[in-house]
Design a protein around this motif. Structure first.
Motif, PDB file in Angstrom:
ATOM      1  N   GLY A  12      37.301  33.580  36.111  1.00 12.98           N
ATOM      2  CA  GLY A  12      37.535  33.309  34.697  1.00 12.98           C
ATOM      3  C   GLY A  12      38.517  32.168  34.481  1.00 12.98           C
ATOM      4  N   GLY A  13      39.621  32.196  35.216  1.00 10.02           N
ATOM      5  CA  GLY A  13      40.631  31.150  35.071  1.00 10.02           C
ATOM      6  C   GLY A  13      40.114  29.790  35.527  1.00 10.02           C
ATOM      7  N   LEU A  14      39.261  29.825  36.558  1.00 13.20           N
ATOM      8  CA  LEU A  14      38.693  28.588  37.082  1.00 13.20           C
ATOM      9  C   LEU A  14      37.787  27.940  36.038  1.00 13.20           C
ATOM     10  N   LEU A  15      36.921  28.741  35.425  1.00 15.47           N
ATOM     11  CA  LEU A  15      36.044  28.232  34.371  1.00 15.47           C
ATOM     12  C   LEU A  15      36.882  27.680  33.219  1.00 15.47           C
ATOM     13  N   ARG A  16      37.901  28.440  32.824  1.00 14.18           N
ATOM     14  CA  ARG A  16      38.782  28.010  31.739  1.00 14.18           C
ATOM     15  C   ARG A  16      39.375  26.626  32.010  1.00 14.18           C
ATOM     16  N   ASP A  17      39.908  26.435  33.206  1.00 10.71           N
ATOM     17  CA  ASP A  17      40.595  25.179  33.496  1.00 10.71           C
ATOM     18  C   ASP A  17      39.628  24.018  33.647  1.00 10.71           C
ATOM     19  N   VAL A  18      38.479  24.275  34.293  1.00  8.98           N
ATOM     20  CA  VAL A  18      37.504  23.201  34.460  1.00  8.98           C
ATOM     21  C   VAL A  18      36.966  22.760  33.092  1.00  8.98           C
ATOM     22  N   MET A  19      36.677  23.729  32.219  1.00  7.95           N
ATOM     23  CA  MET A  19      36.138  23.378  30.908  1.00  7.95           C
ATOM     24  C   MET A  19      37.173  22.680  30.037  1.00  7.95           C
ATOM     25  N   ALA A  20      38.439  23.060  30.192  1.00  9.63           N
ATOM     26  CA  ALA A  20      39.468  22.415  29.394  1.00  9.63           C
ATOM     27  C   ALA A  20      39.915  21.093  30.013  1.00  9.63           C
ATOM     28  N   GLY A  21      39.339  20.740  31.163  1.00 10.07           N
ATOM     29  CA  GLY A  21      39.681  19.470  31.789  1.00 10.07           C
ATOM     30  C   GLY A  21      41.015  19.464  32.517  1.00 10.07           C
ATOM     31  N   ASP A  22      41.529  20.639  32.870  1.00 11.18           N
ATOM     32  CA  ASP A  22      42.771  20.712  33.640  1.00 11.18           C
ATOM     33  C   ASP A  22      42.468  20.926  35.119  1.00 11.18           C
TER      34      ASP A  22
END
Lengths: 209, 209, 209
Positions: free
Chosen positions: B139-149
């Motif tokens: 979940g955190g990985l998807l969050r960061d990749v989608m937010a460009g972090d």
């Protein structure tokens, strides 16, 4: 109905492939990269949906027609005439992206709803909308993440919201109006909401506003 | 046990949704983007896990409770009072993110382990840990990749490592101590390791160190 | 044949894991991040393929050998001697990445083709190529997206194109020459095309050219 579905899907494929390919051209990718990004955008949403619903291997694997259409569309976007037409002018580029992306979003949203009708008995509205929105926004999301852009869905006026409204309309209209009308109405609603929101600069509340 | 699992999952969902929503607020997304990022963070890890294990359609599709909780949590994070509280102060923001993300990481890690218990007979410790870590960090990985972090997992003190230790603890304790104790112990271990490592600035060896 | 396949897969795993780990080192990740990126690169393509074909849980979940090899490879890349050797010199770094990535690309492309032979009867060349290319480029794509780089596939000389040619060669040669020869020829073709294109700076047409 068969013909309608086929044409409808091709239209969505062309629209999404064009949006992916044009973004690729803008990013300075070579011809293969442009085709790959076009293909991913056009087939990505459907593939994500099929995998999530357990319909493996995805439809895109078994039938090369959509892939071929996506690649040909991408190649056309790469032609120098088309490129100059779109890249020379920021407003024209934005308008083109808006129209293509909105058409793809609308069509793939209702195609996603339709797949649920076909493979789940008496689906809840929640499931219809979830899968519809995912199919609609999936291709564009993959496109933007792979190209290193902030996904459209996060920065553009009313994006996933439009897809959501379209999926609800499509889901609700099926019983009274029939499948075809429901799908056309849903897709048209998405397209209209996106264009209106871009034109009148509608926005959802922002934290800084 | 039923009630415990439900509350446990809700707690993890709220924690991850909050971390996603707050990151969205910080990135200046609109209200829909914030909800979408919260929802993806909360449901993403479980969806990746279900797809990989072939449990399709994923649980999140069949049961709207978790999605609804994630969206409501995201909306609360978007309220102007909460926003000012968290955004005005970098230390408070970092602390909040640490607590939410660590709670979500711990809970989803052991929930991942539990799903393997349920659907595979006599699973190896390797499989338990693999799926547990994937569910936790997904979940955190998807969050960061989608937010460009740059994903948290790559830049934060002891992140996936904590999840790994928790999954092992949970897997090993089941036989002697029972499912519930094993899950609580595993999740608590992840949470504790994350917080301690952040406080004492533990770090794994860096190339430049 | 068994032994050949095993060695072949290990070689591909080592090559891809090394490319991921070295990129992680360059990005300044800690030792766990480096291992995670190496593991994702080595197992990612195969996992994407297995999920798309419905072979769940993916092979990587059931057999820890490849994962263990990937982690050990990543740890070796992290050793200070290796690090200084590769990081001190841009040309050496580029060459190493080219060789590792090309070897992984070639091997995983033909491994993808082979999986289709095994689980689909009388597959079309289209399906073989589609799955082969996806397996080949999947790991590198995940690696680059997670590390926040523009994917190799979009910026490098002849990348997915090489994979495509290799998949076709492998698919066509099976009947006349046997599985092993077909796979070796396909992988060698990918590797050769990548190296030649890098050396002679072949490029596909760019929009700005």
């Amino acid at each position: 109905m068969e013909t309608f579905l086929f044409l409808f899907e091709m239209l969505g494929t062309i629209a999404f492939a064009a949006s992916g390919a044009v973004l690729g051209v803008r990013k300075g990718l070579d011809v293969f990269g442009v085709c790959f990004l076009g293909l991913t955008t056009a087939c990505g949403g459907g593939m994500v949906r099929d995998v999530l619903l357990g319909n493996t291997p995805p439809a895109a694997f078994q039938n090369p027609t959509a892939s071929a259409v996506a690649v040909v569309t991408s190649l056309i976007m790469f032609l120098s005439g088309v490129r100059h037409l779109l890249m020379g002018n920021q407003r024209r580029y934005d308008l083109f992206m808006l129209l293509m992306d909105s058409a793809g979003l609308g069509i793939f949203t209702v195609m996603g709803v339709r797949v649920v009708w076909n493979c789940v008995e008496a689906p809840s509205l929640y499931l219809l909308v979830f899968v519809g929105v995912l199919t609609g926004v999936g291709g564009g999301l993959l496109r933007d993440v792979m190209a290193g852009d902030m996904p459209y869905i996060f920065v553009k006026h009313i994006y996933a919201c439009a897809s959501l409204v379209g999926a609800v309309i499509c889901g609700v209209l099926r019983q009274p109006a029939g499948e075809m009308t429901a799908m056309l109405a849903g897709a048209a609603a998405v397209f209209a909401i996106r264009c209106l929101s871009a034109h009148y600069r509608w926005n959802l509340p922002h934290p800084n506003a």
